[in-house]
Design a protein around this motif. Structure first.
Motif, PDB file in Angstrom:
ATOM      1  N   PRO A  17       4.260 -60.423  -7.059  1.00 26.85           N
ATOM      2  CA  PRO A  17       5.383 -60.034  -6.208  1.00 26.85           C
ATOM      3  C   PRO A  17       6.733 -60.551  -6.728  1.00 26.85           C
ATOM      4  N   LEU A  21       9.733 -58.103  -7.648  1.00 24.95           N
ATOM      5  CA  LEU A  21      11.046 -58.284  -7.012  1.00 24.95           C
ATOM      6  C   LEU A  21      12.141 -58.454  -8.066  1.00 24.95           C
ATOM      7  N   TRP A 164      10.634 -52.703  -5.974  1.00 23.58           N
ATOM      8  CA  TRP A 164      10.946 -53.522  -4.798  1.00 23.58           C
ATOM      9  C   TRP A 164       9.962 -53.215  -3.668  1.00 23.58           C
ATOM     10  N   TYR A 165       9.673 -51.926  -3.457  1.00 21.89           N
ATOM     11  CA  TYR A 165       8.707 -51.524  -2.433  1.00 21.89           C
ATOM     12  C   TYR A 165       7.347 -52.143  -2.720  1.00 21.89           C
ATOM     13  N   TRP A 166       6.918 -52.087  -3.973  1.00 22.69           N
ATOM     14  CA  TRP A 166       5.624 -52.628  -4.372  1.00 22.69           C
ATOM     15  C   TRP A 166       5.545 -54.111  -4.021  1.00 22.69           C
ATOM     16  N   ALA A 167       6.590 -54.853  -4.370  1.00 30.03           N
ATOM     17  CA  ALA A 167       6.614 -56.293  -4.077  1.00 30.03           C
ATOM     18  C   ALA A 167       6.588 -56.540  -2.568  1.00 30.03           C
ATOM     19  N   THR A 168       7.373 -55.767  -1.822  1.00 28.92           N
ATOM     20  CA  THR A 168       7.422 -55.930  -0.368  1.00 28.92           C
ATOM     21  C   THR A 168       6.068 -55.603   0.257  1.00 28.92           C
ATOM     22  N   ALA A 169       5.436 -54.529  -0.205  1.00 29.65           N
ATOM     23  CA  ALA A 169       4.123 -54.159   0.321  1.00 29.65           C
ATOM     24  C   ALA A 169       3.093 -55.239   0.026  1.00 29.65           C
ATOM     25  N   THR A 170       3.157 -55.800  -1.158  1.00 25.02           N
ATOM     26  CA  THR A 170       2.213 -56.856  -1.536  1.00 25.02           C
ATOM     27  C   THR A 170       2.437 -58.116  -0.710  1.00 25.02           C
ATOM     28  N   LEU A 171       3.695 -58.494  -0.529  1.00 21.80           N
ATOM     29  CA  LEU A 171       4.001 -59.711   0.227  1.00 21.80           C
ATOM     30  C   LEU A 171       3.684 -59.577   1.713  1.00 21.80           C
ATOM     31  N   THR A 172       3.874 -58.384   2.274  1.00 21.14           N
ATOM     32  CA  THR A 172       3.633 -58.204   3.710  1.00 21.14           C
ATOM     33  C   THR A 172       2.218 -57.767   4.024  1.00 21.14           C
ATOM     34  N   LEU A 181       2.640 -51.506   4.649  1.00 29.19           N
ATOM     35  CA  LEU A 181       3.156 -50.572   3.655  1.00 29.19           C
ATOM     36  C   LEU A 181       2.054 -50.250   2.643  1.00 29.19           C
TER      37      LEU A 181
END
Length: 184
Positions: A17, A21, A164-172, A181
């Motif tokens: 992530p 990011l 950015w979406y990929w990192a956010t989906a992974t973190l959340t 996501l």
């Protein structure tokens, strides 16, 4: 402090992530500044960000991924970290040098696109858009035509958003009690 606990945490942590990011932020900055959509800006203005966030952070995240056994992300992050650090340091390079540099890195991005094929649509989007962005930017630099460079910058921004979406989906993922996501 127990050596066991700190060693276990260091080996189990995933820097993916962080890498996505850093890649997303750098591509968004490079892309948005390169479009000229923001008054008085250019892609060259992202030089410090490209060096520190894109270069150093990606490189370190890549080394961390290698340590954890993730060959793909390790290769992608360290190579792209080297790209951004070199791009920032070579700010005064001539047009032909910059164009060749972008074309060669487009080949690396193409390799990453092919290697990410089994990881789903989002992975292909990040690296495929990065490949297209670098190729269009190279054409813009080599032909001395600003239009191609601006199109390449918009594509870079799209790649940055996907990263950015990929990192956010992974973190959340799962932190809200459900998958928030989708990634694949």
């Amino acid at each position: 402090m127990s050596n066991d606990a700190s060693g276990a945490n260091a080996r189990s942590a995933d820097a993916g992530p962080l890498g996505y990011l850093a890649l997303g932020l750098t591509l968004l900055a490079y892309g948005l500044l390169g479009t000229g959509a923001l008054s008085g800006t250019s892609a060259g203005g992202a030089s410090s960000l490209a060096h520190l966030v894109g270069g150093v952070t990606l490189f370190v995240a890549g080394l961390w991924q290698f340590r954890g056994g993730d060959r793909f992300s390790g290769t992608a992050f360290t190579a792209l970290g080297a790209f951004w650090a070199t791009w920032a340091a070579a700010g005064g390079a001539g047009r032909h040098t910059a164009g060749l540099f972008l074309l060669l890195w487009a080949l690396l991005a193409l390799t990453l696109t092919a290697a990410s094929w089994g990881d789903g649509l989002l992975a292909r989007a990040v690296y495929g858009l990065l490949t297209l962005s670098l190729a269009l930017s190279a054409i813009g630099v080599l032909s001395d035509t600003g239009g191609w460079g601006k199109v390449g910058a918009w594509v870079a921004a799209l790649s940055g958003l996907a990263s950015w979406y990929w990192a956010t989906a992974t973190l959340t993922g799962g932190r809200w009690g459900r998958l928030a996501l989708p990634v694949k």
